[in-house]
Motif scaffolding. Structure first.
Motif, PDB file in Angstrom:
ATOM      1  N   VAL A  42       0.838  -1.196   0.000  1.00 21.02           N
ATOM      2  CA  VAL A  42       0.000   0.000   0.000  1.00 21.02           C
ATOM      3  C   VAL A  42       0.876   1.252   0.000  1.00 21.02           C
ATOM      4  N   ALA A  43       1.961   1.223   0.779  1.00 25.04           N
ATOM      5  CA  ALA A  43       2.870   2.372   0.826  1.00 25.04           C
ATOM      6  C   ALA A  43       3.475   2.648  -0.545  1.00 25.04           C
ATOM      7  N   LEU A  74      -3.890   5.693   5.416  1.00 24.75           N
ATOM      8  CA  LEU A  74      -4.190   6.728   4.423  1.00 24.75           C
ATOM      9  C   LEU A  74      -4.194   8.117   5.059  1.00 24.75           C
ATOM     10  N   CYS A  75      -4.705   8.217   6.273  1.00 20.79           N
ATOM     11  CA  CYS A  75      -4.706   9.500   6.983  1.00 20.79           C
ATOM     12  C   CYS A  75      -3.277   9.997   7.177  1.00 20.79           C
ATOM     13  N   LEU A  76      -2.386   9.102   7.590  1.00 19.39           N
ATOM     14  CA  LEU A  76      -0.986   9.477   7.803  1.00 19.39           C
ATOM     15  C   LEU A  76      -0.323   9.947   6.514  1.00 19.39           C
ATOM     16  N   PRO A  83     -11.217   6.099  -1.064  1.00 20.55           N
ATOM     17  CA  PRO A  83     -12.259   5.320  -0.391  1.00 20.55           C
ATOM     18  C   PRO A  83     -11.725   3.980   0.118  1.00 20.55           C
ATOM     19  N   VAL A  84     -12.203   3.576   1.281  1.00 19.35           N
ATOM     20  CA  VAL A  84     -11.893   2.273   1.857  1.00 19.35           C
ATOM     21  C   VAL A  84     -13.197   1.515   2.038  1.00 19.35           C
ATOM     22  N   LEU A  85     -13.250   0.297   1.533  1.00 16.91           N
ATOM     23  CA  LEU A  85     -14.472  -0.502   1.582  1.00 16.91           C
ATOM     24  C   LEU A  85     -14.175  -1.841   2.231  1.00 16.91           C
ATOM     25  N   LYS A 310      12.083   8.653  -0.483  1.00 19.72           N
ATOM     26  CA  LYS A 310      11.997  10.012  -1.008  1.00 19.72           C
ATOM     27  C   LYS A 310      10.571  10.533  -1.124  1.00 19.72           C
ATOM     28  N   GLN A 311       9.608   9.672  -0.831  1.00 23.32           N
ATOM     29  CA  GLN A 311       8.220  10.114  -0.962  1.00 23.32           C
ATOM     30  C   GLN A 311       7.925  11.233   0.028  1.00 23.32           C
ATOM     31  N   ASP A 312       6.977  12.056  -0.331  1.00 26.28           N
ATOM     32  CA  ASP A 312       6.626  13.209   0.504  1.00 26.28           C
ATOM     33  C   ASP A 312       5.136  13.132   0.821  1.00 26.28           C
ATOM     34  N   LEU A 313       4.781  12.118   1.604  1.00 24.34           N
ATOM     35  CA  LEU A 313       3.377  11.908   1.947  1.00 24.34           C
ATOM     36  C   LEU A 313       3.178  12.261   3.411  1.00 24.34           C
ATOM     37  N   HIS A 314       2.697  13.455   3.635  1.00 23.22           N
ATOM     38  CA  HIS A 314       2.524  13.954   5.000  1.00 23.22           C
ATOM     39  C   HIS A 314       1.047  14.257   5.253  1.00 23.22           C
ATOM     40  N   GLY A 315       0.462  13.481   6.118  1.00 22.68           N
ATOM     41  CA  GLY A 315      -0.910  13.756   6.510  1.00 22.68           C
ATOM     42  C   GLY A 315      -0.958  14.243   7.944  1.00 22.68           C
ATOM     43  N   ASN A 316      -1.992  13.863   8.638  1.00 22.25           N
ATOM     44  CA  ASN A 316      -2.150  14.219  10.036  1.00 22.25           C
ATOM     45  C   ASN A 316      -1.439  13.153  10.882  1.00 22.25           C
ATOM     46  N   SER A 317      -0.380  13.544  11.563  1.00 19.85           N
ATOM     47  CA  SER A 317       0.417  12.565  12.314  1.00 19.85           C
ATOM     48  C   SER A 317      -0.329  11.997  13.527  1.00 19.85           C
TER      49      SER A 317
END
Length: 321
Positions: A42-43, A74-76, A83-85, A310-317
């Motif tokens: 998933v990452a 996904l939030c992180l 969508p998550v089902l 190197k990914q830049d995926l920043h959500g709500n920690s």
């Protein structure tokens, strides 16, 4: 000067537009939470702009808790828009090794995975790649519910099966031959229907997916701190404690990698059938599957590690209750 800036802006917009047009529409079907490879799969998908993730469906066992885990991940990553089902619940003796982390995530209402998959195919006929990295129960249910729509998938890229090499056959010791691989063996009826469905299948079996994330590569992940990389390290530690294993094998990650860069796992057209005990057997007949029988681990990790680092995926920690 103004004309030059306008030209550069136009060029940038055209580049972004072309990248968006080139994105592969995918839906992931995953049993995240037991083994650790699903989390890495998933990452990788989240860190790959080549993929447009239409949704992620949870499969097998406690699918609602798996959905809760996906919500948190996904939030992180700042991707709560995906969508998550929740899929078909089943009974399983597998240990949900990452359940402590999953239960701490915020819960929300999830729709039906099978309905979502079929509706997405109707809206995007011939355009969706289904990344199947779990037992095939949701997929079997979709075929039963609407076989005509299911056949309008563009293709299925899946981790599953064992053709010539089984568990532990990595080339370092004499091979003992194929095994009944987990994703196939857990729902043999669904697997049989899938291989008879006529949908293009790209199969990443045990032969090409026993890719060990060794200590050196795990240490590399500690050199970068984002909410997503931090989560992968915690989830790996939970898996290690629960499974009494140390080194993750990234079986499922190859399916995602193939969808992005197919040369990582060259395929051969074969006729594959599924035995009563869940073994995938090669035999005579019209090819119904494209099978990757071998991959190069070094090339695979040269592709994977930079994307995770190197990914830049920043959500709500603080994606917890």
């Amino acid at each position: 000067m103004r004309m030059k800036l306008s030209f550069l802006l136009l060029l940038t917009l055209l580049t972004i537009s072309s990248q968006m047009l080139a994105q592969e529409k995918v839906i992931m079907d995953t049993d995240i939470g037991d083994d650790i490879d699903d989390a890495y799969a998933v990452a990788l998908a989240l860190a790959s702009p080549e993929l447009k993730i239409l949704g992620i469906t949870s499969a097998w066992g406690n699918t609602e808790l798996r959905s809760q885990m996906l919500d948190r991940l996904l939030c992180l990553a700042g991707r709560s828009d995906v969508p998550v089902l929740s899929g078909v619940k089943t009974t399983t003796e597998n240990v949900f090794s990452q359940q402590v982390w999953a239960r701490a995530g915020e819960g929300r209402v999830h729709g039906d995975a099978v309905d979502f998959l079929l509706d997405a195919i109707r809206k995007n006929p011939g355009e969706i790649t289904l990344l199947a990295i779990a037992p095939l129960t949701n997929i079997g249910a979709a075929m039963d519910r609407d076989p005509v729509t299911f056949k309008k998938l563009k293709r299925i890229v899946m981790m599953g099966g064992s053709i010539r090499r089984g568990y532990g056959d990595t080339g370092l010791t004499p091979a003992h031959g194929p095994d009944a691989e987990y994703n196939i063996a857990m729902d043999v009826a669904a697997a049989r229907k899938l291989f008879q469905s006529g949908v293009p299948i790209y199969l990443m079996p045990l032969d090409s997916t026993q890719l060990a994330l060794d200590e050196t590569k795990r240490e590399m992940l500690t050199t970068v701190s984002t909410p997503l990389t931090d989560a992968l390290l915690v989830l790996t530690a939970e898996w290690q404690r629960a499974s009494h294993q140390v080194t993750p094998v990234l079986y499922d990650v190859m399916a995602v990698a193939f969808a992005i860069k197919p040369e990582l796992c060259p395929v051969t057209a074969m006729h594959i059938s599924v035995s009563e005990e869940g073994k995938t057997k090669e035999g005579p007949g019209t090819p119904n599957t494209n099978v990757c029988l071998a991959s190069d681990a070094e090339t695979f990790f040269q592709f994977l590690m930079p994307r995770l680092l190197k990914q830049d995926l920043h959500g709500n920690s603080s994606c917890v209750r």
